[in-house]
Design a protein around this motif. Structure first.
Motif, PDB file in Angstrom:
ATOM      1  N   ILE A 253       0.740  -1.265  -0.126  1.00 50.58           N
ATOM      2  CA  ILE A 253       0.123  -0.015  -0.162  1.00 50.58           C
ATOM      3  C   ILE A 253       1.011   1.333   0.007  1.00 50.58           C
ATOM      4  O   ILE A 253       1.893   1.404   0.760  1.00 50.58           O
ATOM      5  CB  ILE A 253      -0.954   0.224   1.164  1.00 50.58           C
ATOM      6  N   ALA A 254       0.522   2.088  -0.922  1.00 48.89           N
ATOM      7  CA  ALA A 254       1.458   3.452  -0.989  1.00 48.89           C
ATOM      8  C   ALA A 254       1.359   4.040   0.531  1.00 48.89           C
ATOM      9  O   ALA A 254       0.514   4.375   1.007  1.00 48.89           O
ATOM     10  CB  ALA A 254       1.016   4.281  -2.163  1.00 48.89           C
ATOM     11  N   ALA A 255       2.711   4.573   0.935  1.00 47.12           N
ATOM     12  CA  ALA A 255       2.794   5.412   1.966  1.00 47.12           C
ATOM     13  C   ALA A 255       2.943   6.884   1.805  1.00 47.12           C
ATOM     14  O   ALA A 255       3.128   7.163   0.535  1.00 47.12           O
ATOM     15  CB  ALA A 255       3.809   4.770   2.842  1.00 47.12           C
ATOM     16  N   ASP A 256       2.573   7.401   2.827  1.00 39.78           N
ATOM     17  CA  ASP A 256       2.734   8.822   2.783  1.00 39.78           C
ATOM     18  C   ASP A 256       4.201   9.270   2.247  1.00 39.78           C
ATOM     19  O   ASP A 256       5.207   8.820   2.589  1.00 39.78           O
ATOM     20  CB  ASP A 256       2.112   9.719   3.929  1.00 39.78           C
ATOM     21  N   SER A 264      13.232   7.906  -2.296  1.00 41.21           N
ATOM     22  CA  SER A 264      12.521   6.927  -2.115  1.00 41.21           C
ATOM     23  C   SER A 264      11.197   6.827  -1.982  1.00 41.21           C
ATOM     24  O   SER A 264      10.603   7.712  -1.461  1.00 41.21           O
ATOM     25  CB  SER A 264      13.039   6.078  -0.825  1.00 41.21           C
ATOM     26  N   VAL A 265      10.505   6.166  -2.844  1.00 41.80           N
ATOM     27  CA  VAL A 265       8.791   5.983  -2.946  1.00 41.80           C
ATOM     28  C   VAL A 265       8.479   4.859  -2.133  1.00 41.80           C
ATOM     29  O   VAL A 265       8.838   3.537  -2.499  1.00 41.80           O
ATOM     30  CB  VAL A 265       8.409   5.833  -4.255  1.00 41.80           C
ATOM     31  N   ASN A 266       7.868   5.045  -1.002  1.00 42.62           N
ATOM     32  CA  ASN A 266       7.603   3.892  -0.003  1.00 42.62           C
ATOM     33  C   ASN A 266       6.426   3.312  -0.089  1.00 42.62           C
ATOM     34  O   ASN A 266       5.552   4.120  -0.040  1.00 42.62           O
ATOM     35  CB  ASN A 266       7.960   4.564   1.503  1.00 42.62           C
ATOM     36  N   TYR A 267       6.319   2.085   0.365  1.00 45.59           N
ATOM     37  CA  TYR A 267       5.091   1.219   0.361  1.00 45.59           C
ATOM     38  C   TYR A 267       5.058   0.560   1.659  1.00 45.59           C
ATOM     39  O   TYR A 267       6.220   0.233   2.362  1.00 45.59           O
ATOM     40  CB  TYR A 267       4.965   0.480  -0.665  1.00 45.59           C
ATOM     41  N   ARG A 268       3.850   0.557   2.298  1.00 45.94           N
ATOM     42  CA  ARG A 268       3.646  -0.367   3.592  1.00 45.94           C
ATOM     43  C   ARG A 268       3.069  -1.718   3.103  1.00 45.94           C
ATOM     44  O   ARG A 268       2.312  -1.932   2.058  1.00 45.94           O
ATOM     45  CB  ARG A 268       2.611   0.206   4.328  1.00 45.94           C
ATOM     46  N   HIS A 269       3.665  -2.872   3.729  1.00 49.03           N
ATOM     47  CA  HIS A 269       3.011  -4.008   3.706  1.00 49.03           C
ATOM     48  C   HIS A 269       1.616  -3.876   3.947  1.00 49.03           C
ATOM     49  O   HIS A 269       1.376  -3.231   4.893  1.00 49.03           O
ATOM     50  CB  HIS A 269       3.710  -5.175   4.505  1.00 49.03           C
ATOM     51  N   ALA A 270       0.607  -4.644   3.549  1.00 46.98           N
ATOM     52  CA  ALA A 270      -0.774  -4.535   3.495  1.00 46.98           C
ATOM     53  C   ALA A 270      -1.136  -4.953   4.901  1.00 46.98           C
ATOM     54  O   ALA A 270      -2.076  -4.724   5.544  1.00 46.98           O
ATOM     55  CB  ALA A 270      -1.426  -5.367   2.535  1.00 46.98           C
ATOM     56  N   GLY A 272       0.745  -4.429   7.665  1.00 50.67           N
ATOM     57  CA  GLY A 272       1.164  -3.278   8.356  1.00 50.67           C
ATOM     58  C   GLY A 272       2.471  -4.148   9.062  1.00 50.67           C
ATOM     59  O   GLY A 272       3.146  -3.098   9.852  1.00 50.67           O
ATOM     60  N   LYS A 273       3.259  -4.779   8.505  1.00 51.88           N
ATOM     61  CA  LYS A 273       4.314  -5.253   9.109  1.00 51.88           C
ATOM     62  C   LYS A 273       5.616  -4.937   8.262  1.00 51.88           C
ATOM     63  O   LYS A 273       6.200  -5.629   7.776  1.00 51.88           O
ATOM     64  CB  LYS A 273       4.241  -6.982   9.130  1.00 51.88           C
ATOM     65  N   GLY A 274       5.726  -3.544   8.263  1.00 55.51           N
ATOM     66  CA  GLY A 274       6.997  -3.012   7.830  1.00 55.51           C
ATOM     67  C   GLY A 274       6.652  -2.312   6.179  1.00 55.51           C
ATOM     68  O   GLY A 274       5.565  -2.210   5.824  1.00 55.51           O
ATOM     69  N   THR A 275       7.801  -1.851   5.752  1.00 55.70           N
ATOM     70  CA  THR A 275       7.852  -0.833   4.641  1.00 55.70           C
ATOM     71  C   THR A 275       8.906  -1.462   3.593  1.00 55.70           C
ATOM     72  O   THR A 275       9.907  -1.834   3.931  1.00 55.70           O
ATOM     73  CB  THR A 275       8.110   0.382   4.871  1.00 55.70           C
ATOM     74  N   VAL A 276       8.524  -1.037   2.442  1.00 58.99           N
ATOM     75  CA  VAL A 276       9.626  -1.265   1.404  1.00 58.99           C
ATOM     76  C   VAL A 276       9.722   0.003   0.588  1.00 58.99           C
ATOM     77  O   VAL A 276       8.726   0.434   0.038  1.00 58.99           O
ATOM     78  CB  VAL A 276       9.103  -2.747   0.435  1.00 58.99           C
ATOM     79  N   GLY A 277      11.038   0.456   0.103  1.00 57.89           N
ATOM     80  CA  GLY A 277      10.971   1.639  -0.519  1.00 57.89           C
ATOM     81  C   GLY A 277      11.712   1.216  -2.032  1.00 57.89           C
ATOM     82  O   GLY A 277      12.522   0.251  -1.929  1.00 57.89           O
ATOM     83  N   PHE A 278      11.427   2.018  -2.957  1.00 62.45           N
ATOM     84  CA  PHE A 278      12.044   2.026  -4.200  1.00 62.45           C
ATOM     85  C   PHE A 278      12.586   3.287  -4.806  1.00 62.45           C
ATOM     86  O   PHE A 278      11.944   4.522  -4.742  1.00 62.45           O
ATOM     87  CB  PHE A 278      10.950   1.479  -5.318  1.00 62.45           C
TER      88      PHE A 278
END
Length: 367
Positions: A253-256, A264-270, A272-278
């Protein structure tokens, strides 16, 4: 200045809390503010990563800076005061491998006593390959380091050793990450450079490993900088394709995106267990929002990671030279800044005329 005395700290005449008188907002030729400083403390590294410091170039005969050629901590503090007075709010300590610089905790302690023009503590970060982090994490945190970013390109031991070109287990890096988190450095980020056909099969193992750990994992497109002589567009796995691989197993899920200068464009795991950025530094350049200046270990100011030459700050670093003169020199250089290498090169590649241009050595100026 000799190799022994080079890192001995001498208390400055001006207390580290002091900040020179602020000037009007500093903007470059494209109206970009000056907010971040990457400060390289050493050009040496104990890794020989194939995309940054390939061993065939950086062998035992390669001439790195002598200790007497590196700027001292006192000179770095003068630089830091000038940049903060011009609006810088974040200083990232880089290299080479910055933890090879003797006495680094003392520099961090002095930087940590500074405040921004807004009266807030200076945000001090460190980028490291993690090999020395386990033993140093607590001392770095106690000195005032705010956060740390660790470069880690694979979990598989064989892939890690091949890419870093050192006889070191990946467990050593993972231990450094765990120690940094344990002592309270936050956030701890892990940066992974993805090369197509080299370590792209490590994307999902890395996500699985760090999911739920509160470690911010970020994937970076392979860039044509520094020692990347073997770079070609075919070796780039685009950020959107990396994200697609992740999303096959882990819904995101796209993060703020609160920080307009963030890369980095960051996303949250759906779940809620962490983030991944690109970080799409090649396919979607972010030159238009770049607020970063870089000072190399020998005192050169670079206004772009892809610069071919810097502006020498050493004439303004002597004790007898007022800090305002250094500020004026930096201000003038930033005002003249018009860099947008990645955007232009992306246009050239789309037109079929792209090529890799010689740029400053990555280990000298930092990432």
């Amino acid at each position: 200045m000799n190799a022994i005395a080079e890192d001995v700290i001498v208390e400055p005449a001006v207390p580290d809390r002091a900040v020179a008188s602020p000037v009007a907002a500093v903007r470059d030729g494209r109206d970009r503010p000056l907010r971040d400083l990457r400060l390289s403390v050493i050009d040496q590294c104990n890794f020989r990563c194939t995309y940054c410091m390939p061993r065939e170039v950086f062998d035992e005969h390669y001439r790195f800076l002598r200790a007497s050629e590196r700027i001292s901590f006192d000179e770095m503090m003068k630089i830091a005061h000038a940049f903060v007075a011009l609006g810088v709010e974040k200083i990232r300590i880089t290299g080479g491998e910055p933890l090879l610089r003797r006495g680094l905790e003392t520099l961090i302690e002095r930087l940590a006593r500074m405040t921004t023009l807004k009266g807030k503590p200076l945000d001090i970060a460190l980028t490291t390959n993690g090999s020395l982090l386990g033993a140093r994490a607590r001392g770095l945190r106690d000195a005032g380091l705010s956060r740390v970013t660790v470069s880690l390109d694979a979990l598989d031991d064989a892939v890690f050793r091949r890419m870093s070109d050192v006889d070191l287990p990946v467990a050593r890096i993972l231990d450094g990450i765990e120690q940094a988190q344990a002592v309270g450095l936050a956030p701890v980020k892990v940066n992974t450079v993805i090369e197509r056909g080299v370590n792209d099969h490590q994307i999902l193992p890395l996500v699985r490993h760090f999911k739920g750990s509160e470690i911010a994992l970020r994937f970076i497109e392979f860039m044509d900088v520094g020692g990347a002589a073997g770079w070609s567009n075919s070796t780039v796995l685009k950020a959107r394709d990396i994200r697609a691989i992740v999303e096959k197993e882990f819904p995101l899920i796209a993060a703020d995106h609160a920080d307009s200068g963030a890369t980095s464009v960051n996303y949250r795991h759906a779940d809620g267990k962490g983030t991944v950025g690109f970080i799409a530094s090649v396919s979607e350049p972010f030159c238009g929002e770049c607020s970063r200046a870089r000072v190399s270990a020998d005192g050169q100011l670079y206004t772009c990671l892809f610069a071919t030459q810097g502006a020498d700050l050493k004439p303004w670093l002597g004790e007898a030279v007022p800090g305002e003169q250094l500020m004026d020199a930096i201000h003038a250089r930033w005002n003249a800044r018009d860099d947008r290498y990645s955007e232009l090169n992306a246009d050239r590649r789309r037109a079929g005329t792209g090529k890799t241009w010689p740029t400053v050595r990555m280990s000298l100026v930092g990432g």
